[in-house]
Design an enzyme around this catalytic site. Sequence first.
Site, PDB file in Angstrom:
ATOM      1  N   MET A 241      60.032  46.333  46.876  1.00 13.61           N
ATOM      2  CA  MET A 241      59.395  47.383  47.679  1.00 13.61           C
ATOM      3  C   MET A 241      60.202  48.663  47.589  1.00 13.61           C
ATOM      4  O   MET A 241      61.438  48.642  47.560  1.00 13.61           O
ATOM      5  CB  MET A 241      59.296  46.937  49.134  1.00 13.61           C
TER       6      MET A 241
ATOM      7  N   VAL B  17      63.623  43.049  49.643  1.00 14.60           N
ATOM      8  CA  VAL B  17      62.288  42.570  50.043  1.00 14.60           C
ATOM      9  C   VAL B  17      61.311  42.969  48.941  1.00 14.60           C
ATOM     10  O   VAL B  17      61.316  44.109  48.474  1.00 14.60           O
ATOM     11  CB  VAL B  17      61.870  43.167  51.403  1.00 14.60           C
TER      12      VAL B  17
ATOM     13  N   SER C  72      59.641  53.167  48.567  1.00 18.77           N
ATOM     14  CA  SER C  72      58.751  54.275  48.957  1.00 18.77           C
ATOM     15  C   SER C  72      58.144  54.900  47.712  1.00 18.77           C
ATOM     16  O   SER C  72      57.027  55.404  47.739  1.00 18.77           O
ATOM     17  CB  SER C  72      59.538  55.327  49.734  1.00 18.77           C
TER      18      SER C  72
ATOM     19  N   HIS D 158      62.642  48.376  54.661  1.00 18.64           N
ATOM     20  CA  HIS D 158      63.321  49.091  55.751  1.00 18.64           C
ATOM     21  C   HIS D 158      63.254  48.285  57.059  1.00 18.64           C
ATOM     22  O   HIS D 158      64.224  48.192  57.797  1.00 18.64           O
ATOM     23  CB  HIS D 158      62.643  50.435  56.017  1.00 18.64           C
TER      24      HIS D 158
END
Length: 280
Positions: A185, A177, A187, A38
């Site tokens: 990556m 990323v 959440s 993010h």
Amino acid sequence: MTEILRTADQVRERVCALRSRGQKLALVPTMGYLHEGHLSLMREGKRRAQVCAASLFVNPRQFGPNEDLGRYPRDEAGDLEKCRRAGVDFLWAPEAAEVYPKGFQTSVKVAELEKGLCGASRPHHFEGVATVVAKLFNVFRPDVALFGQKDYQQLKIIERLNRDLDFGIEIVGMPIVRESDGLAMSSRNAYLTSEERARALGLSRAIRAAEHMRENGELRAARLLDAARAELEAVQARIDYLALVDPETLEPLETAEGPARILVAAFVGRTRLIDNSLVG
Ligand code: AMP
């Protein structure tokens, strides 16, 4: 200092003020529980416009009835601090009733692009995404909006809706990323036990196996997908889909002679993870 706003009117007021100063606005929509993926979008937003805004909204309309809406990870205070460090000027973190007031009944559907891949196993997911993104575009009226290639099908759907509904926003798709060992990556990585975290590497390995084979001259989609499947099976990931597709239409390909994208969704334990990469 990142300012936190709750209502759409507060956002409109803030946007009006920056327009009167002739400033450009970048927008990064998120569901929060922010990580480097993010933040890379936010930093790029700040490079492309004087003002960078983000939204933090766990959008109920993009979750199915048996999905993880109730347990989706949240950390508003931590997110605010990360936004501040990434240079975000203001953050919209509305309540669901602010976004979907009583009587709300409109939805946006990008008919063809949402059919396969994630759309096939998550009915109504992309309708929920497209609807909330259209609302965000209307509330913020940004010059630029940044999205991650991590959610590749979502990125293509948003590009399409931007063209089809004449928003006239510059849509920027940013590279995935990854953690240092290759895991994309997300959440949702927070759901993984340490044993599952190790097995989750099967997704990035699967993609790399296909890339590697393509680099060595293999063009047949079936062979590339076999190599990827073997990596997923090695970690006992339950495959939702594994596909080699045209990067623009998302139609399945027989060969990787031209541009091709490999996309995977798989469950590691109860956690559904996705990854993708350009092949060739
Ligand atoms: P989410 O909060 O999961 O809805 O993601 C918000 C935005 O961040 C979306 O445009 C995602 O594609 C993007 N994003 C999520 N994970 C990554 C990642 N690992 N690398 C780059 N962008 C990401």
